[in-house]
Write a protein that holds these residues in place. Structure first.
Motif, PDB file in Angstrom:
ATOM      1  N   GLY A 173      10.192  22.428 -31.526  1.00  0.00           N
ATOM      2  CA  GLY A 173       9.765  21.615 -30.392  1.00  0.00           C
ATOM      3  C   GLY A 173       9.389  20.193 -30.757  1.00  0.00           C
ATOM      4  N   SER A 174       9.288  19.880 -32.044  1.00  0.00           N
ATOM      5  CA  SER A 174       8.901  18.529 -32.438  1.00  0.00           C
ATOM      6  C   SER A 174      10.116  17.608 -32.520  1.00  0.00           C
ATOM      7  CB  SER A 174       8.149  18.553 -33.766  1.00  0.00           C
ATOM      8  OG  SER A 174       8.988  19.010 -34.802  1.00  0.00           O
ATOM      9  N   ARG A 175       9.836  16.322 -32.564  1.00  0.00           N
ATOM     10  CA  ARG A 175      10.893  15.316 -32.686  1.00  0.00           C
ATOM     11  C   ARG A 175      10.963  14.834 -34.128  1.00  0.00           C
ATOM     12  NH1 ARG A 175      10.697  11.419 -27.585  1.00  0.00           N
ATOM     13  NH2 ARG A 175      12.314  10.534 -28.860  1.00  0.00           N
ATOM     14  N   VAL A 176      12.164  14.573 -34.594  1.00  0.00           N
ATOM     15  CA  VAL A 176      12.381  14.064 -35.941  1.00  0.00           C
ATOM     16  C   VAL A 176      13.303  12.855 -35.884  1.00  0.00           C
ATOM     17  CG1 VAL A 176      12.001  16.287 -37.089  1.00  0.00           C
ATOM     18  CG2 VAL A 176      14.308  15.666 -36.367  1.00  0.00           C
ATOM     19  N   GLU A 177      13.150  11.968 -36.845  1.00  0.00           N
ATOM     20  CA  GLU A 177      14.022  10.810 -36.952  1.00  0.00           C
ATOM     21  C   GLU A 177      15.126  11.114 -37.961  1.00  0.00           C
ATOM     22  OE1 GLU A 177      11.977   7.124 -37.615  1.00  0.00           O
ATOM     23  OE2 GLU A 177      10.346   7.738 -36.297  1.00  0.00           O
ATOM     24  N   VAL A 178      16.351  10.867 -37.551  1.00  0.00           N
ATOM     25  CA  VAL A 178      17.517  11.099 -38.404  1.00  0.00           C
ATOM     26  C   VAL A 178      18.073   9.738 -38.792  1.00  0.00           C
ATOM     27  CG1 VAL A 178      19.816  12.128 -38.543  1.00  0.00           C
ATOM     28  CG2 VAL A 178      18.031  13.240 -37.179  1.00  0.00           C
ATOM     29  N   ALA A 179      18.321   9.537 -40.091  1.00  0.00           N
ATOM     30  CA  ALA A 179      18.874   8.267 -40.557  1.00  0.00           C
ATOM     31  C   ALA A 179      20.003   8.538 -41.541  1.00  0.00           C
ATOM     32  CB  ALA A 179      17.797   7.415 -41.217  1.00  0.00           C
ATOM     33  N   VAL A 180      21.027   7.687 -41.474  1.00  0.00           N
ATOM     34  CA  VAL A 180      22.162   7.768 -42.391  1.00  0.00           C
ATOM     35  C   VAL A 180      22.299   6.394 -43.048  1.00  0.00           C
ATOM     36  CG1 VAL A 180      24.604   8.319 -42.642  1.00  0.00           C
ATOM     37  CG2 VAL A 180      23.265   9.432 -40.851  1.00  0.00           C
ATOM     38  N   PRO A 181      21.764   6.268 -44.285  1.00  0.00           N
ATOM     39  CA  PRO A 181      21.886   4.992 -44.999  1.00  0.00           C
ATOM     40  C   PRO A 181      23.342   4.660 -45.299  1.00  0.00           C
ATOM     41  CG  PRO A 181      20.321   6.467 -46.080  1.00  0.00           C
ATOM     42  CD  PRO A 181      21.039   7.265 -45.037  1.00  0.00           C
ATOM     43  N   ARG A 182      23.607   3.399 -45.479  1.00  0.00           N
ATOM     44  CA  ARG A 182      24.964   2.923 -45.809  1.00  0.00           C
ATOM     45  C   ARG A 182      25.982   3.370 -44.770  1.00  0.00           C
ATOM     46  NH1 ARG A 182      22.564   5.068 -49.901  1.00  0.00           N
ATOM     47  NH2 ARG A 182      23.907   6.881 -50.048  1.00  0.00           N
ATOM     48  N   ARG A 215      12.970  24.826 -29.706  1.00  0.00           N
ATOM     49  CA  ARG A 215      11.720  25.604 -29.657  1.00  0.00           C
ATOM     50  C   ARG A 215      11.904  27.001 -30.245  1.00  0.00           C
ATOM     51  NH1 ARG A 215       7.656  23.154 -27.454  1.00  0.00           N
ATOM     52  NH2 ARG A 215       7.956  21.491 -25.965  1.00  0.00           N
ATOM     53  N   ASP A 216      13.132  27.511 -30.225  1.00  0.00           N
ATOM     54  CA  ASP A 216      13.378  28.851 -30.763  1.00  0.00           C
ATOM     55  C   ASP A 216      13.939  28.825 -32.192  1.00  0.00           C
ATOM     56  OD1 ASP A 216      15.882  27.853 -30.127  1.00  0.00           O
ATOM     57  OD2 ASP A 216      16.592  29.690 -29.188  1.00  0.00           O
ATOM     58  N   ALA A 217      13.882  27.656 -32.842  1.00  0.00           N
ATOM     59  CA  ALA A 217      14.374  27.560 -34.220  1.00  0.00           C
ATOM     60  C   ALA A 217      13.471  28.375 -35.143  1.00  0.00           C
ATOM     61  CB  ALA A 217      14.411  26.098 -34.676  1.00  0.00           C
ATOM     62  N   LYS A 218      14.072  29.199 -35.953  1.00  0.00           N
ATOM     63  CA  LYS A 218      13.339  30.031 -36.905  1.00  0.00           C
ATOM     64  C   LYS A 218      12.971  29.192 -38.132  1.00  0.00           C
ATOM     65  CE  LYS A 218      14.054  33.797 -34.525  1.00  0.00           C
ATOM     66  NZ  LYS A 218      13.162  33.945 -33.423  1.00  0.00           N
ATOM     67  N   PRO A 219      11.845  29.492 -38.774  1.00  0.00           N
ATOM     68  CA  PRO A 219      11.488  28.776 -39.999  1.00  0.00           C
ATOM     69  C   PRO A 219      12.587  28.931 -41.053  1.00  0.00           C
ATOM     70  CG  PRO A 219       9.628  30.077 -39.208  1.00  0.00           C
ATOM     71  CD  PRO A 219      10.825  30.468 -38.378  1.00  0.00           C
TER      72      PRO A 219
END
Length: 118
Positions: free
Chosen positions: A36-45, A78-82
């Motif tokens: 349920g959390s937000r993450v930042e995705v980055a692709v250098p170069r 939200r249903d992603a398993k650890p």
């Protein structure tokens, strides 16, 4: 004293920084996130990003070009398993990958007080 410990924990680098082929092809911040959390995705170069996908994300993540890197924000299902999940991104004609961790533990904001009582 307790505040100092919490502050130190927030300043620590995220565990599980992702990398594809060991060169930092894809990064996810924080490297360990709760469902349920937000993450930042980055692709250098990557001046010409197309997007990123992961089985842990709610949808395809559009990436915008910021200088020589692609960036975007994803929401963890939200249903992603650890566990560890792969992130795949398209950068021009190449495909790059990385990994990040979905954790079931509490994130720092979930244990911080919401009011200082003033």
């Amino acid at each position: 004293m307790g505040t100092a410990l919490v502050t130190a924990g927030l300043a620590a680098p995220a565990a599980g920084q992702t990398s594809g082929l060991g060169r930092g092809e894809v990064s996810v911040e924080p490297g360990a996130a709760r469902p349920g959390s937000r993450v930042e995705v980055a692709v250098p170069r990557c001046p010409h990003p197309h997007g990123a996908d992961s089985p842990a994300f709610t949808r395809h993540v559009p990436l915008r070009g910021e200088g020589d890197r692609g960036e975007g924000v994803a929401t963890v299902r939200r249903d992603a398993k650890p566990g560890r999940y792969t992130v795949t991104a398209r950068c021009g004609t190449r495909t790059v990958t990385g990994r990040f961790k979905v954790s079931s533990g509490l994130a720092w904001p979930a244990i911080l007080p919401t009011s200082n009582g003033l």
